[in-house]
Design an enzyme around this catalytic site. Structure first.
Site, short mmCIF file in Angstrom:
data_model
loop_
_atom_site.label_atom_id
_atom_site.label_comp_id
_atom_site.label_asym_id
_atom_site.label_seq_id
_atom_site.Cartn_x
_atom_site.Cartn_y
_atom_site.Cartn_z
N ILE A 81 0.81 -1.22 0.00
CA ILE A 81 0.00 0.00 0.00
C ILE A 81 0.84 1.27 0.00
CG2 ILE A 81 -2.03 -1.07 1.04
CD1 ILE A 81 -1.15 0.21 3.73
N ILE A 112 0.79 -4.10 12.88
CA ILE A 112 -0.11 -4.18 14.02
C ILE A 112 0.57 -4.53 15.34
CG2 ILE A 112 -2.08 -4.77 12.54
CD1 ILE A 112 -1.73 -7.68 13.47
N TYR A 125 1.69 2.57 17.36
CA TYR A 125 0.69 1.82 16.59
C TYR A 125 -0.68 2.44 16.76
CZ TYR A 125 -2.90 -1.73 15.84
OH TYR A 125 -4.05 -2.38 15.45
#
Length: 317
Positions: free
Chosen positions: A58, A82, A146
């Site tokens: 991405i 993550i 995160y």
């Protein structure tokens, strides 16, 4: 519909892809496999010719430009770094992937008028109070890079809704578990505990074990995500998903181990980023799309343990 799932070879992603294929959509998976595996989707690719897998990133505009030639109706955006500890160790990498990567996906959604469903996390929240769960209006307190990157991605996504009229939905599922979740140090606590139990190794608890979590079975989570994407009522909204029931990590370990004999307590690796109490108020999800979880924690643990036992047999463990 034509539907894109970024991060679709990951734990939750593969369940979303499965549900979409069952609903007879054409599904494309875009995944760089940095936090996932094609093993998660092998059976799906064999069963459903409507699923296509593309290895891509991405953060690479060319990869996105190529895949968006398929003119998607919905993009379920799950691709992200993550791991909390990794985000603490490498905040720049986390920011570039989770924020700039989200910006890239949003740009292509805008160009193609594709609805984006942004997968955030309950980790953006401050701790729940002693009474009542965390609603969408609860205060945020991103205690790790995160969580901060996810919160930044949320705001970026919503800005495209307000500035450009792009259909955008932000989802905050609570602690999801179940089959296909990693069972090593990067996995979820339930998979790790069951894995250790099956290997006859101690179930290690970080800190006091009094911290609580609201655990959501992965199929329930996938149904929530998919149905939120289908509905126009969710556009411009932030929506939680959980069970409305929390359990301490100590009690969870006892439930899985069948007692206290095989449990040990170890120093926390990132105590500064630990949220003491996570309990979901999911009433808004029911109000908007009629969603409620169906699988209890005990049922979900049994389903996950059965899956991991089969994995052990396949691996010859």
């Amino acid at each position: 519909m034509n539907i894109l799932v970024t991060g679709g070879a990951g734990f939750i992603g593969r369940w979303i892809v499965k549900r979409l294929a069952e609903d007879n959509h054409f599904v494309w998976i875009l995944d760089d496999l940095s936090n996932s595996s094609t093993k998660n989707i092998e059976a799906l690719l064999l069963k459903y010719p409507s699923i296509s897998f593309v290895k891509g990133d991405i953060t690479n505009s060319a990869d996105l430009e190529n895949i968006f030639k398929n003119k998607f109706d919905i993009c379920y955006h799950l691709a992200a770094f993550i791991n909390v500890q990794e985000s603490i160790d490498k905040p720049k990498v986390t920011f570039e992937n989770d924020v700039m990567g989200t910006f890239n996906v949003l740009e292509h959604c805008k160009l193609n008028n594709t609805k984006m469903v942004y997968m955030s996390t309950c980790m953006v929240y401050d701790a729940a109070g002693e009474i009542g769960g965390i609603s969408e209006g609860h205060s945020t307190c991103p205690a790790s890079p995160y969580a901060a990157s996810k919160l930044a991605g949320e705001q970026l996504a919503l800005s495209y809704y307000y500035a450009y009229g792009l259909p955008v939905t932000v989802l905050r599922p609570f602690n999801t578990y179940g089959p296909y979740q990693k069972r090593d140090s990067e996995g979820g606590v339930i998979s790790i505990f069951i894995n250790n139990k099956l290997k006859r190794e101690p179930l290690s608890i970080y800190g006091s074990g009094r911290q609580t979590r609201d655990f959501l079975y992965v199929k329930d989570c996938a149904d929530f995500v998919v149905e939120a994407g289908y509905s126009v009522k969710t556009n411009g909204k932030v929506i939680n998903a959980g069970t409305g029931f929390d359990i301490s990590i100590s009690e969870l370990a006892k439930l899985i181990a069948g007692g206290e004999d095989n449990i040990k307590y170890v120093p926390h690796i990132h105590p500064q980023s630990e949220i003491k109490k996570l309990l979901c108020d999911d009433s808004y999800a029911y109000e908007l799309i009629g969603w409620k979880p169906k699988v209890t924690l005990v049922e979900g643990i049994l389903k996950t343990e059965e899956f991991l036992k089969n994995q052990f047999l396949l691996e010859g463990v």
